[in-house]
Design a protein around this motif. Structure first.
Motif, mmCIF file in Angstrom:
data_model
loop_
_atom_site.group_PDB
_atom_site.id
_atom_site.type_symbol
_atom_site.label_atom_id
_atom_site.label_comp_id
_atom_site.label_asym_id
_atom_site.label_seq_id
_atom_site.Cartn_x
_atom_site.Cartn_y
_atom_site.Cartn_z
ATOM 1 N N TRP A 449 0.846 -1.199 0.000
ATOM 2 C CA TRP A 449 0.000 0.000 0.000
ATOM 3 C C TRP A 449 0.879 1.246 0.000
ATOM 4 C CZ3 TRP A 449 -0.014 4.156 3.179
ATOM 5 C CH2 TRP A 449 -1.027 5.096 2.955
ATOM 6 N N LEU A 450 1.891 1.275 0.852
ATOM 7 C CA LEU A 450 2.773 2.442 0.943
ATOM 8 C C LEU A 450 3.512 2.657 -0.370
ATOM 9 C CD1 LEU A 450 3.971 4.673 2.733
ATOM 10 C CD2 LEU A 450 5.740 3.040 3.422
ATOM 11 N N GLU A 451 4.004 1.568 -0.933
ATOM 12 C CA GLU A 451 4.733 1.662 -2.198
ATOM 13 C C GLU A 451 3.834 2.199 -3.315
ATOM 14 O OE1 GLU A 451 7.202 -1.451 -5.128
ATOM 15 O OE2 GLU A 451 6.148 -2.168 -3.346
ATOM 16 N N ARG A 452 2.568 1.810 -3.286
ATOM 17 C CA ARG A 452 1.627 2.177 -4.350
ATOM 18 C C ARG A 452 1.047 3.578 -4.150
ATOM 19 N NH1 ARG A 452 -1.765 -0.717 -7.941
ATOM 20 N NH2 ARG A 452 -3.851 0.169 -8.232
ATOM 21 N N TYR A 453 0.727 3.925 -2.892
ATOM 22 C CA TYR A 453 -0.035 5.132 -2.641
ATOM 23 C C TYR A 453 0.697 6.205 -1.826
ATOM 24 C CZ TYR A 453 -4.155 2.425 -4.125
ATOM 25 O OH TYR A 453 -5.064 1.687 -4.831
ATOM 26 N N GLY A 454 1.812 5.865 -1.238
ATOM 27 C CA GLY A 454 2.501 6.832 -0.407
ATOM 28 C C GLY A 454 3.035 8.015 -1.197
ATOM 29 N N THR A 455 3.229 9.133 -0.495
ATOM 30 C CA THR A 455 3.748 10.344 -1.130
ATOM 31 C C THR A 455 5.038 10.761 -0.434
ATOM 32 O OG1 THR A 455 2.636 11.909 0.353
ATOM 33 C CG2 THR A 455 1.349 11.041 -1.502
ATOM 34 N N ASP A 456 5.608 11.848 -0.910
ATOM 35 C CA ASP A 456 6.824 12.366 -0.285
ATOM 36 C C ASP A 456 6.586 12.760 1.169
ATOM 37 O OD1 ASP A 456 8.060 12.012 -2.692
ATOM 38 O OD2 ASP A 456 8.083 14.131 -3.259
ATOM 39 N N ASP A 457 5.325 13.032 1.526
ATOM 40 C CA ASP A 457 5.016 13.491 2.880
ATOM 41 C C ASP A 457 4.378 12.408 3.754
ATOM 42 O OD1 ASP A 457 5.947 16.135 2.620
ATOM 43 O OD2 ASP A 457 4.143 16.685 1.503
ATOM 44 N N THR A 458 4.328 11.168 3.268
ATOM 45 C CA THR A 458 3.757 10.087 4.064
ATOM 46 C C THR A 458 4.801 9.556 5.046
ATOM 47 O OG1 THR A 458 2.321 9.422 2.221
ATOM 48 C CG2 THR A 458 2.631 7.835 4.014
ATOM 49 N N VAL A 459 4.411 9.462 6.310
ATOM 50 C CA VAL A 459 5.273 8.868 7.343
ATOM 51 C C VAL A 459 4.484 7.741 7.998
ATOM 52 C CG1 VAL A 459 6.540 9.226 9.486
ATOM 53 C CG2 VAL A 459 6.467 11.051 7.750
ATOM 54 N N LEU A 460 5.023 6.540 7.920
ATOM 55 C CA LEU A 460 4.354 5.363 8.460
ATOM 56 C C LEU A 460 5.093 4.847 9.690
ATOM 57 C CD1 LEU A 460 2.361 2.931 8.313
ATOM 58 C CD2 LEU A 460 3.996 1.845 6.745
#
Length: 536
Positions: A449-460
């Protein structure tokens, strides 16, 4: 004569029974119970009516202690701790719900009826046995008196000399000791309740102004994710680890290729084998919440949860995605969530996977469609609880094309073709294997999911809530769970360089281990929050 022997065997077995499955063994039942010697002496000294009353009451009391021993066995086996007479009755309802989700309503009703019948039968048989044995003593006073004196001398001798069989003392006071332990546990629980109320009122960041909370994360879409039962054993156990470690390494490389990097460490959970909400609340409150009373206390308090800190800033909108929540959830206020999507609000039309209401991949896709993928006036702070790795680990979902998820109907065939819960529950090796596969699935779904939908500002930030049950993790497993922080912005991970965490999604064996309750303050401090203590 045979009935008398059976009565004596039943009473002695109840008196010397241990409270843990791992301690069961024939040597435990070849001991001399001191309580039986004292009881026989009392019966011989009393007139008929008081003797029968005492015998019946003693049998009922012994039945109650046997039930508590059995509850201890179950709790030690599944939750890594003994049954709490004050707090844990409510968990029996949760256990019934779990069985219904795993084995079906008919099997659960049959099991519940069987348990009730066994408990009632136990009380009746022990009461009848003690009365019968007391009558036997009264009919043979001389022989019984000599036998009691001999038994008392033998018990004192064995106790004084420390005589053992296979490392187990021959002289037993197991039931008396158990009564003292239960009484002490009740007293400690009541005292802890009062003391924890004071502790919960003290908060290092309780009075921190909004502008001074997590300033170094402004503009980031924050996601805090708990993976059910994701424990240290998944990464280090010889049966589960090869598959899980391979998945973690592969996903680390895939994320790196997409521009993401991660650091990982260990947290020692406040719970084990279950009661996930204790792990969630401990992580996010910064308080050690290891029982239900502490949980209720902190949920009713104004203690600042980590997620609520983001809401307090006014710089984030907050949301929770909780596919495991199937009823009213007043905890939403404590966690500072503007909106919560429960199991019935995610549009799922596919089958349940045992206890888990829907596959993690579907829940993540709904999070994308309903929250992360939409335009917002502010960044989002989200809390996600992933449930596919919940026991009994059968059946386990499989990854499908993200564009094929639809309303979840695609999972009907996968669920039907999967293992049956009863087959996995009954097989320890199979449970361990399937547990490992479920962790691989959850980690893969989340990181894809992160690889597909994450952005430069996503922090998981993702972590486990607790280790799996002892039958899977082992009777002497640690309480540690992995935790990872993943981001594209290198400054996010630079802030935690001094934590000593391992690069990638797989924490090293010797990576730092913190108590789970330490995470909130360490996280807030690392990202620029200024302490302004609130004192109780």
């Amino acid at each position: 004569m045979s009935v008398n022997v059976l009565a004596a065997v039943l009473v002695v077995a109840a008196l010397v029974m241990p409270n843990s499955v791992v301690r069961l063994g024939p040597e435990k039942f070849l001991r001399i119970p001191g309580e039986a010697v004292i009881g026989a002496a009392l019966m011989l000294a009393l007139p008929r009516r008081p003797r029968i009353v005492l015998a019946a009451v003693s049998g009922v009391a012994l039945g109650a202690m046997t039930v508590l021993n059995l509850l201890d066995m179950g709790f030690n086996q599944y939750l890594g701790r003994s049954f709490n007479l004050v707090l844990d009755w409510s968990l029996l309802g949760d256990a019934e719900s779990y069985l219904e989700d795993s084995l079906g309503r008919a099997a659960t009703l049959a099991a519940a009826g069987g348990v009730i019948a066994v408990v009632l039968l136990l009380f009746v048989l022990l009461a009848l046995s003690t009365v019968r044995l007391s009558n036997l003593l009264a009919r043979h006073t001389g022989t019984a008196t000599r036998g009691t004196l001999i038994a008392g001398v033998v018990w004192i001798t064995c106790s004084s000399l420390g005589l053992q069989i296979s490392g187990v003392p021959l002289a037993s006071d197991r039931t008396a000791t158990a009564v003292k332990i239960q009484a002490r546990r009740v007293a400690d629980t009541l005292r802890d309740e009062a003391e924890f109320q004071k502790v919960a009122k003290v908060d290092a960041f309780g009075n921190t102004p909004a502008a001074q909370l997590v300033p170094d994360l402004r503009g980031k879409d924050m996601i805090f994710t708990f993976i059910e039962s994701y424990g240290r054993s998944a990464i280090e156990d010889p049966i589960m680890a090869p598959g899980v470690d391979s998945t973690l390494d592969a996903r680390t490389k895939a994320l790196a290729k997409a521009g993401y990097h991660a650091k990982s460490g260990w947290l020692t959970s406040a719970t084990y084998g279950g009661s996930s909400w204790l792990g969630h609340s401990t992580t996010l409150s910064g308080l050690w919440i290891n029982n239900q009373q502490r949980y209720r206390t902190v949920m009713a308090s104004d203690h600042l949860s980590l997620t609520k800190a983001f809401k307090k800033t006014g710089a984030w909108d907050t949301v929770g995605v909780m596919p495991g929540v199937q009823k009213a959830w007043p905890e939403q206020s404590f966690y500072g969530l503007d909106k919560v999507y429960n199991a019935f609000e995610l549009g799922y039309k596919g089958p349940k996977f045992s206890w888990s209401t829907m596959p993690d991949q579907y829940a993540l896709e709904q999070f994308q469609q309903r929250v992360h993928g939409r335009k917002h006036d502010k960044p989002m702070m989200s809390e996600l609880i992933l449930t596919s790795s919940h026991q009994p680990w059968a059946p386990i979902p499989k990854m499908v094309g993200w564009d094929q998820l639809g309303d979840g109907s695609i999972f009907k065939g996968i669920q039907a073709a999967g293992n049956k819960p009863a087959d996995v529950i009954a097989d320890t090796t199979k449970s361990r294997e399937e547990y490992g596969k479920s962790i691989q699935y959850s980690v893969t779904a989340l990181t894809e999911w992160l690889e597909r939908y994450g952005t430069d500002d996503t922090v998981l930030v993702f972590l486990g809530d607790h280790q799996p049950i002892a039958r899977v993790s082992g009777n002497h497993a640690s309480r540690d769970v992995p935790i990872s922080i993943v981001a594209k912005d290198p400054k996010v991970l630079d802030k935690i360089t001094d934590w000593g965490w391992t690069d990638g999604l797989r924490p090293a064996h010797d990576a730092p281990v913190w108590k789970m309750s330490a995470f909130r303050d360490k996280f807030l401090t690392a990202y620029g929050s200024t302490p302004h203590p609130k004192k109780g």
